[in-house]
Design a protein around this motif. Structure first.
Motif, PDB file in Angstrom:
ATOM      1  N   PRO A 100       0.833  -1.241   0.086  1.00  0.00           N
ATOM      2  CA  PRO A 100       0.077   0.038  -0.011  1.00  0.00           C
ATOM      3  C   PRO A 100       1.075   1.459  -0.076  1.00  0.00           C
ATOM      4  O   PRO A 100       1.920   1.273   0.461  1.00  0.00           O
ATOM      5  N   LEU A 101       0.385   2.517  -0.349  1.00  0.00           N
ATOM      6  CA  LEU A 101       1.076   3.635  -0.523  1.00  0.00           C
ATOM      7  C   LEU A 101       0.757   4.035   0.889  1.00  0.00           C
ATOM      8  O   LEU A 101      -0.053   3.916   1.516  1.00  0.00           O
TER       9      LEU A 101
ATOM     10  N   PRO B 257      -7.620   2.745 -11.163  1.00  0.00           N
ATOM     11  CA  PRO B 257      -7.938   1.461 -11.722  1.00  0.00           C
ATOM     12  C   PRO B 257      -7.209   0.281 -11.209  1.00  0.00           C
ATOM     13  O   PRO B 257      -7.429  -0.827 -11.683  1.00  0.00           O
ATOM     14  N   MET B 258      -6.133   0.564 -10.295  1.00  0.00           N
ATOM     15  CA  MET B 258      -5.390  -0.420  -9.855  1.00  0.00           C
ATOM     16  C   MET B 258      -5.376  -0.091  -8.262  1.00  0.00           C
ATOM     17  O   MET B 258      -4.063   0.136  -7.576  1.00  0.00           O
ATOM     18  N   CYS B 259      -6.386   0.040  -7.605  1.00  0.00           N
ATOM     19  CA  CYS B 259      -6.663   0.704  -6.312  1.00  0.00           C
ATOM     20  C   CYS B 259      -6.125   0.029  -5.156  1.00  0.00           C
ATOM     21  O   CYS B 259      -5.813   0.658  -4.170  1.00  0.00           O
ATOM     22  N   GLY B 260      -5.893  -1.280  -5.330  1.00  0.00           N
ATOM     23  CA  GLY B 260      -5.473  -2.128  -4.183  1.00  0.00           C
ATOM     24  C   GLY B 260      -6.392  -1.912  -3.082  1.00  0.00           C
ATOM     25  O   GLY B 260      -7.474  -1.798  -3.056  1.00  0.00           O
ATOM     26  N   SER B 261      -5.920  -1.387  -1.772  1.00  0.00           N
ATOM     27  CA  SER B 261      -6.563  -1.178  -0.516  1.00  0.00           C
ATOM     28  C   SER B 261      -7.194   0.277  -0.662  1.00  0.00           C
ATOM     29  O   SER B 261      -7.832   0.644   0.565  1.00  0.00           O
TER      30      SER B 261
ATOM     31  N   THR C  67      -5.908   3.391  -0.975  1.00  0.00           N
ATOM     32  CA  THR C  67      -5.295   4.761  -0.356  1.00  0.00           C
ATOM     33  C   THR C  67      -5.626   5.921  -1.130  1.00  0.00           C
ATOM     34  O   THR C  67      -5.999   7.096  -0.510  1.00  0.00           O
TER      35      THR C  67
ATOM     36  N   ASP D 133      -9.869  -2.930  -9.408  1.00  0.00           N
ATOM     37  CA  ASP D 133      -8.822  -3.637  -9.118  1.00  0.00           C
ATOM     38  C   ASP D 133      -9.250  -4.924  -9.775  1.00  0.00           C
ATOM     39  O   ASP D 133     -10.155  -5.444  -9.633  1.00  0.00           O
ATOM     40  N   LEU D 134      -8.191  -5.827 -10.202  1.00  0.00           N
ATOM     41  CA  LEU D 134      -8.312  -7.025 -10.824  1.00  0.00           C
ATOM     42  C   LEU D 134      -8.565  -8.062  -9.572  1.00  0.00           C
ATOM     43  O   LEU D 134      -9.661  -8.882 -10.018  1.00  0.00           O
ATOM     44  N   ARG D 135      -8.483  -7.744  -8.488  1.00  0.00           N
ATOM     45  CA  ARG D 135      -8.440  -8.912  -7.345  1.00  0.00           C
ATOM     46  C   ARG D 135      -9.621  -8.013  -6.438  1.00  0.00           C
ATOM     47  O   ARG D 135      -9.728  -7.194  -6.115  1.00  0.00           O
TER      48      ARG D 135
ATOM     49  N   ALA E 248     -12.271  -5.252 -12.072  1.00  0.00           N
ATOM     50  CA  ALA E 248     -12.085  -5.115 -13.278  1.00  0.00           C
ATOM     51  C   ALA E 248     -10.742  -5.169 -13.650  1.00  0.00           C
ATOM     52  O   ALA E 248      -9.701  -4.801 -12.840  1.00  0.00           O
ATOM     53  N   ASN E 249     -10.340  -5.553 -14.889  1.00  0.00           N
ATOM     54  CA  ASN E 249      -8.962  -5.668 -15.283  1.00  0.00           C
ATOM     55  C   ASN E 249      -8.848  -4.251 -16.143  1.00  0.00           C
ATOM     56  O   ASN E 249      -9.547  -3.883 -16.796  1.00  0.00           O
ATOM     57  N   VAL E 250      -7.767  -3.669 -15.689  1.00  0.00           N
ATOM     58  CA  VAL E 250      -7.534  -2.393 -16.136  1.00  0.00           C
ATOM     59  C   VAL E 250      -7.579  -2.559 -18.006  1.00  0.00           C
ATOM     60  O   VAL E 250      -7.649  -1.402 -18.562  1.00  0.00           O
TER      61      VAL E 250
ATOM     62  N   ASN F  30      -0.884   3.684  -8.857  1.00  0.00           N
ATOM     63  CA  ASN F  30       0.436   3.329  -8.643  1.00  0.00           C
ATOM     64  C   ASN F  30       0.134   1.764  -9.122  1.00  0.00           C
ATOM     65  O   ASN F  30      -0.253   0.965  -8.540  1.00  0.00           O
TER      66      ASN F  30
HETATM   67  C1  LIG Z   1       0.929  -1.505  -5.769  1.00  0.00           C
HETATM   68  S1  LIG Z   1      -0.804  -1.969  -5.883  1.00  0.00           S
HETATM   69  C2  LIG Z   1      -1.526  -0.732  -5.752  1.00  0.00           C
HETATM   70  C3  LIG Z   1      -1.535  -0.390  -4.176  1.00  0.00           C
HETATM   71  C4  LIG Z   1      -2.449   0.516  -3.764  1.00  0.00           C
HETATM   72  N1  LIG Z   1      -2.362   1.911  -4.274  1.00  0.00           N
HETATM   73  C5  LIG Z   1      -2.836   0.676  -2.267  1.00  0.00           C
HETATM   74  O1  LIG Z   1      -2.642   1.778  -1.708  1.00  0.00           O
HETATM   75  O2  LIG Z   1      -3.158  -0.318  -1.318  1.00  0.00           O
HETATM   76  C6  LIG Z   1      -1.057  -2.444  -7.618  1.00  0.00           C
HETATM   77  C7  LIG Z   1      -2.360  -3.045  -7.760  1.00  0.00           C
HETATM   78  O3  LIG Z   1      -2.522  -3.305  -9.124  1.00  0.00           O
HETATM   79  C8  LIG Z   1      -3.652  -4.571  -9.168  1.00  0.00           C
HETATM   80  N2  LIG Z   1      -3.472  -4.855 -10.463  1.00  0.00           N
HETATM   81  C9  LIG Z   1      -2.619  -5.845 -11.044  1.00  0.00           C
HETATM   82  N3  LIG Z   1      -2.832  -6.051 -12.225  1.00  0.00           N
HETATM   83  C10 LIG Z   1      -3.913  -5.568 -12.433  1.00  0.00           C
HETATM   84  C11 LIG Z   1      -4.706  -5.316 -13.747  1.00  0.00           C
HETATM   85  N4  LIG Z   1      -4.492  -5.829 -14.806  1.00  0.00           N
HETATM   86  N5  LIG Z   1      -6.064  -4.852 -13.623  1.00  0.00           N
HETATM   87  C12 LIG Z   1      -6.452  -3.977 -12.481  1.00  0.00           C
HETATM   88  N6  LIG Z   1      -5.499  -4.124 -11.351  1.00  0.00           N
HETATM   89  C13 LIG Z   1      -4.612  -4.493 -11.226  1.00  0.00           C
HETATM   90  C14 LIG Z   1      -3.156  -5.490  -7.842  1.00  0.00           C
HETATM   91  O4  LIG Z   1      -4.237  -6.435  -7.790  1.00  0.00           O
HETATM   92  C15 LIG Z   1      -2.868  -4.461  -6.964  1.00  0.00           C
HETATM   93  O5  LIG Z   1      -4.021  -4.329  -5.918  1.00  0.00           O
END
Ligand SMILES: C[S@@+](CC[C@H](N)C(=O)[O-])C[C@H]1O[C@@H](n2cnc3c(N)ncnc32)[C@H](O)[C@@H]1O
Length: 395
Positions: free
Chosen positions: A177-178, A201-205, A207, A263-265, A290-292, A307
Motif C-alpha cells: 500500500p502507498l 484503476p489499480m486501487c489495491g487497498s 489509499t 482492481d483485478l482482485r 475489473a481488469n484495467v 500506482n
Molecule cells: C501496488 S498495488 C496498488 C496499491 C494501492 N495504491 C494501495 O494503496 O493499496 C497494485 C495493484 O494493482 C492491481 N492489479 C494488477 N494487475 C491489474 C490489472 N490488470 N487490472 C487491474 N488491477 C491490477 C493489484 O491487484 C494491486 O492491488
C-alpha cells in the motif's frame, strides 16, 4: 504569544506542496529544504499543521541549536536545554538522531549521549526529585530528535508522535500500500479537484481513493487521531479543541463524488471497501472488480491517479515488462480525454508504456526513488516514444 520555529518533514518531492499547505495555514518564514519545510509561528500553528497537512510526515518544534565538534559537545548542548520545562519526568522518552556529513563515528552513541544528557538534566532538576524519564522505543510519550549537520546540532521536540500518514482510518493494508501522505501528494500534483472525475484503476487497498474522499469531504486528515503535542507541558487543550471543532464544522457529512476505483482482485477491493467504511464514507466511491486492460472509462474525461504493481523479484519484472505496453494501449484506446498520473519506481518499465510523458516529477516512496509520470491522453496527440509502426499510420 511567542514565535516558534518548526520543521515539517515530508516524502521527498512534495516539499513545494507542503510549503503551500503551511503558508495557507498562516505560517511565516516558509522555507523549503530537501525533505521538508521550515516555518515559524505560534505553538498552536504546529497543532494546525498536524491537523490539516495532507503531505507532512512529522512536525518538529525546534527547541535548541549549538555548534559542536564531537560527541562531548553534543552532550553538553543537550544538557543545557531546559527539558523539564517541556515535559514531565513521568513521560516516557525516545531519542532519534539523524545526520548529514556529521563528523561523528556512531549515531547510536550520539543517541545514547543525548538521552543521557536529557536524563541527567531531569535528575538535577529539583521538582523531579532525582527521577529521570523512562525509555520506550516503541510507543514513547515524547520523541526528541537531534539533527547533526557538519558543525551544528539542532534539537527538536516531535509534536506529531506517530507519523502523520497514520490517519487512523486504515483497517487493512493490501499488497504494497502507498503511504497516505504520498497518495495525497500525488493527488495534489495531479491538480485534481473534487468537481473532476477521478479513477484509480489499480486501487489495491484504496489509499488514493480514501485520500480523495477526505479532500472531497473537507475532512482534516488528523481529526481522528492523537498527537505528540498533547503530551507536552505547554499543551493548550482549549486551543486544540477549538481547532478540531472548527475543522469538524467544515466537514461534509455526505458527498456526491465522481470518484471511481477498480482492481483485478476481489480481495483488494474488499480491503478498499473496509477502509472507506472505516473512514465513514462507505458509498462515496464507485468500486468495481475489473481488469484495467478491459475496463471502459467511467466518464468522458477525468484524472487517473494510480500506482501499478512494481516488481522487486526478477520474475515479477518479466511479467511487468509485458504489463506496461498493454497498460499504455488500454489508456490510449479507452481513455482519450483523460490525464493519467502514474507512479513508477522503474524508469525502464515506464518507458515500455509507449506513451510520451508530458511531465515527470521525482517522488520518493520511502527510500524508493520514483517518478510521477503525467500522460495527457488527448485523442490524436499521443505518440509512442519508440513507434512500432510509422507514426503517421498510428497517430
Ligand atoms: C501496488 S498495488 C496498488 C496499491 C494501492 N495504491 C494501495 O494503496 O493499496 C497494485 C495493484 O494493482 C492491481 N492489479 C494488477 N494487475 C491489474 C490489472 N490488470 N487490472 C487491474 N488491477 C491490477 C493489484 O491487484 C494491486 O492491488
Amino acid at each position: 504569544m511567542s514565535t516558534e520555529t518548526f520543521f515539517a518533514s515530508c516524502p521527498r518531492g512534495l516539499e513545494a506542496v507542503l510549503a503551500r499547505e503551511v503558508a495557507a495555514l498562516g505560517a511565516a518564514d516558509v522555507n523549503s529544504v530537501d525533505g521538508g519545510v521550515q516555518f515559524a509561528g505560534a505553538l498552536t500553528l504546529g497543532y494546525a499543521v498536524n491537523l490539516h497537512s495532507r503531505v507532512a510526515s512529522r512536525v518538529l518544534w525546534r527547541v535548541g541549536e549549538a555548534q559542536y565538534r564531537g560527541d562531548q559537545e553534543i552532550y553538553a548542548a543537550a544538557l543545557k536545554l531546559d527539558w523539564p520545562r517541556w515535559f514531565n519526568v513521568e513521560r516516557s522518552l525516545r531519542v532519534n538522531v539523524t545526520a548529514i556529513k556529521a563528523p561523528v563515528k556512531s549515531l547510536d552513541f550520539v543517541t545514547l549521549r543525548v538521552k543521557d544528557a536529557i536524563c541527567d538534566r531531569f535528575r538535577a532538576h529539583r521538582a523531579s526529585a532525582g527521577k529521570r524519564p523512562s525509555i520506550d522505543t516503541q510507543t514513547p510519550d515524547v520523541r526528541v530528535h537531534a539533527f547533526l549537520s557538519a558543525q551544528t546540532v539542532t534539537f527538536y521536540l516531535d509534536t506529531s508522535g506517530e507519523p502523520l500518514f497514520k490517519r487512523g482510518y486504515r483497517r487493512e493494508a493490501g499488497e504494497a500500500p502507498l503511504r497516505e501522505n504520498l497518495a495525497a501528494g500525488m493527488l495534489a500534483l495531479s491538480g485534481w479537484t473534487p468537481v473532476m472525475p477521478l479513477l484509480d484503476p489499480m486501487c489495491g487497498s484504496g489509499t488514493i481513493l480514501c485520500e480523495a474522499v477526505m479532500i472531497a469531504a473537507n475532512r482534516a486528515p488528523g481529526v481522528n487521531r492523537a498527537f505528540g503535542f498533547e503530551k507536552l507541558a505547554h499543551f493548550n487543550a482549549a486551543a486544540w479543541l477549538k481547532l478540531k471543532a472548527d475543522a469538524q464544522a467544515l466537514e461534509k457529512i455526505s458527498i456526491q463524488s465522481n470518484i471511481y476505483g477498480s482492481d483485478l482482485r476481489g480481495d483488494a477491493l474488499a480491503l478498499a471497501r473496509a477502509n472507506l467504511a472505516a473512514l465513514g464514507y462507505p458509498t462515496a466511491v464507485t468500486l468495481k472488480q475489473a481488469n484495467v486492460f478491459e475496463m471502459p472509462a467511467p466518464a468522458a474525461a477525468g484524472i487517473i491517479v494510480t500506482n501499478p504493481p512494481y516488481g522487486v523479484r526478477l520474475e515479477d519484472r518479466d511479467q511487468l515488462a509485458a504489463f506496461y505496453p498493454k497498460l499504455g494501449d488500454a489508456l490510449k484506446q479507452k481513455y482519450s480525454g483523460w490525464t493519467a498520473y502514474i507512479l513508477s519506481a522503474d524508469m525502464q518499465l515506464a518507458k515500455k508504456i509507449g506513451l510520451a510523458a508530458s511531465r515527470r516529477t521525482p517522488l520518493f516512496n520511502g527510500a524508493l526513488e520514483c517518478r510521477l509520470f503525467e500522460y495527457q491522453l488527448v485523442a490524436g496527440s499521443m505518440r509512442r516514444s519508440k513507434p512500432a509502426v510509422p507514426a503517421s499510420s498510428n497517430d
